[in-house]
Design a protein around this motif. Structure first.
Motif, short mmCIF file in Angstrom:
data_model
loop_
_atom_site.label_atom_id
_atom_site.label_comp_id
_atom_site.label_asym_id
_atom_site.label_seq_id
_atom_site.Cartn_x
_atom_site.Cartn_y
_atom_site.Cartn_z
N GLU A 49 -4.68 56.08 19.99
CA GLU A 49 -5.39 57.36 20.06
C GLU A 49 -6.30 57.46 18.85
OE1 GLU A 49 -2.79 60.69 20.53
OE2 GLU A 49 -1.77 59.80 22.25
N GLY A 50 -7.60 57.43 19.09
CA GLY A 50 -8.55 57.48 17.99
C GLY A 50 -8.88 56.09 17.48
N THR A 51 -9.44 56.04 16.28
CA THR A 51 -9.88 54.78 15.69
C THR A 51 -8.77 54.15 14.86
OG1 THR A 51 -10.64 55.80 13.64
CG2 THR A 51 -12.21 55.76 15.49
N PRO A 52 -8.92 52.86 14.54
CA PRO A 52 -7.94 52.24 13.64
C PRO A 52 -7.85 52.98 12.30
CG PRO A 52 -9.21 50.53 14.72
CD PRO A 52 -9.85 51.86 15.07
N ALA A 53 -8.97 53.46 11.78
CA ALA A 53 -8.96 54.20 10.51
C ALA A 53 -8.13 55.48 10.64
CB ALA A 53 -10.39 54.54 10.08
N GLN A 54 -8.20 56.15 11.77
CA GLN A 54 -7.40 57.36 11.97
C GLN A 54 -5.91 57.01 12.01
OE1 GLN A 54 -9.51 58.60 15.52
NE2 GLN A 54 -10.22 60.46 14.49
N HIS A 55 -5.59 55.89 12.62
CA HIS A 55 -4.18 55.49 12.67
C HIS A 55 -3.69 55.12 11.27
CE1 HIS A 55 -0.39 54.21 14.21
NE2 HIS A 55 -0.55 53.00 13.71
N HIS A 56 -4.49 54.39 10.52
CA HIS A 56 -4.11 54.03 9.15
C HIS A 56 -3.93 55.29 8.30
CE1 HIS A 56 -5.67 49.62 9.39
NE2 HIS A 56 -4.69 49.87 10.24
N ALA A 57 -4.77 56.28 8.51
CA ALA A 57 -4.64 57.55 7.78
C ALA A 57 -3.33 58.23 8.16
CB ALA A 57 -5.82 58.46 8.07
N ARG A 58 -2.94 58.18 9.42
CA ARG A 58 -1.68 58.76 9.89
C ARG A 58 -0.50 58.09 9.18
NH1 ARG A 58 -2.31 57.36 15.01
NH2 ARG A 58 -3.41 59.28 15.50
N VAL A 59 -0.54 56.76 9.11
CA VAL A 59 0.52 56.01 8.45
C VAL A 59 0.54 56.33 6.95
CG1 VAL A 59 1.34 53.69 7.85
CG2 VAL A 59 0.51 54.17 10.18
N ALA A 60 -0.63 56.36 6.32
CA ALA A 60 -0.72 56.67 4.88
C ALA A 60 -0.15 58.06 4.58
CB ALA A 60 -2.16 56.58 4.42
N GLY A 77 -0.69 43.96 10.38
CA GLY A 77 -2.03 43.42 10.51
C GLY A 77 -2.79 43.44 9.19
N ASP A 78 -3.90 42.70 9.17
CA ASP A 78 -4.71 42.58 7.96
C ASP A 78 -5.20 43.93 7.43
OD1 ASP A 78 -4.39 39.84 8.01
OD2 ASP A 78 -6.30 39.48 9.03
N GLY A 79 -5.62 44.81 8.32
CA GLY A 79 -6.11 46.12 7.90
C GLY A 79 -5.02 46.93 7.21
N MET A 80 -3.82 46.85 7.75
CA MET A 80 -2.70 47.57 7.16
C MET A 80 -2.31 46.96 5.83
SD MET A 80 -0.77 50.25 7.73
CE MET A 80 -0.95 50.56 9.48
N VAL A 81 -2.39 45.65 5.72
CA VAL A 81 -2.11 44.98 4.44
C VAL A 81 -3.07 45.51 3.37
CG1 VAL A 81 -2.23 42.77 3.19
CG2 VAL A 81 -1.12 42.87 5.43
N ARG A 82 -4.35 45.61 3.71
CA ARG A 82 -5.35 46.12 2.76
C ARG A 82 -5.05 47.58 2.39
NH1 ARG A 82 -8.54 42.99 6.06
NH2 ARG A 82 -9.20 44.76 7.32
N MET A 83 -4.69 48.38 3.38
CA MET A 83 -4.40 49.79 3.11
C MET A 83 -3.21 49.93 2.17
SD MET A 83 -3.04 52.84 5.55
CE MET A 83 -1.36 52.38 5.19
N LEU A 84 -2.15 49.18 2.43
CA LEU A 84 -0.96 49.26 1.58
C LEU A 84 -1.27 48.76 0.17
CD1 LEU A 84 1.71 48.09 4.17
CD2 LEU A 84 1.35 50.42 3.32
N ALA A 85 -2.10 47.72 0.07
CA ALA A 85 -2.50 47.22 -1.25
C ALA A 85 -3.31 48.28 -2.00
CB ALA A 85 -3.31 45.93 -1.11
N THR A 86 -4.19 48.97 -1.29
CA THR A 86 -4.97 50.05 -1.91
C THR A 86 -4.06 51.15 -2.41
OG1 THR A 86 -6.88 49.57 -0.51
CG2 THR A 86 -6.78 51.77 -1.46
N MET A 87 -2.99 51.43 -1.66
CA MET A 87 -2.02 52.45 -2.07
C MET A 87 -1.06 51.92 -3.14
SD MET A 87 -1.05 54.16 1.62
CE MET A 87 -0.09 55.51 0.87
N LYS A 88 -1.20 50.62 -3.47
CA LYS A 88 -0.34 49.97 -4.46
C LYS A 88 1.14 50.00 -4.07
CE LYS A 88 -3.52 50.73 -8.36
NZ LYS A 88 -4.59 50.19 -7.68
N LEU A 89 1.38 49.83 -2.77
CA LEU A 89 2.75 49.79 -2.26
C LEU A 89 3.16 48.35 -2.01
CD1 LEU A 89 2.81 52.75 0.28
CD2 LEU A 89 3.82 52.65 -1.99
N PRO A 90 4.28 47.91 -2.57
CA PRO A 90 4.76 46.57 -2.27
C PRO A 90 5.10 46.44 -0.79
CG PRO A 90 6.05 47.59 -4.05
CD PRO A 90 5.14 48.63 -3.50
#
Length: 107
Positions: A49-60, A77-90
């Protein structure tokens, strides 16, 4: 340390992080699970539902609201890996089997 892991109905690590139906939030201290809460996130239904960015925001949002300090998963997935790295979450990958055991192994 508060970590989360996708879980199945029988307490196993769900191989689907971004499409998980349930996420367990565990507070681990000195090698013991002090608390364990399973939360229905319904990412399995919401993922498309919505864009990948919207889903990543939901998870964040979920991660921030639950003060998560680490993510235990089988695969993301790679996008989620980048998001978690940006959030500095192991990120602890390749988790399998019993979810509580996987959380303890990663902590």
């Amino acid at each position: 340390m508060i970590v989360c892991v996708p879980v199945t109905s029988d307490g196993q690590v769900d191989h689907r992080w971004g499409r998980a139906k349930w996420i367990a939030v565990a507070n681990v201290t000195d090698g013991l699970v002090e608390s364990w809460q399973e939360i229905e996130v319904s990412w399995d239904q919401l993922h498309d539902e919505g864009t990948p960015a919207q889903h990543h925001a939901r998870v964040a949002r979920f991660l921030r609201e639950n003060d998560i300090k680490g993510v235990v998963a089988n695969h993301v997935g790679d996008g989620m890996v980048r998001m978690l790295a940006t959030m500095k979450l192991p990120l602890f990958l390749e988790a399998t089997g019993d979810a509580r055991t996987a959380v303890l192994a990663a902590s």
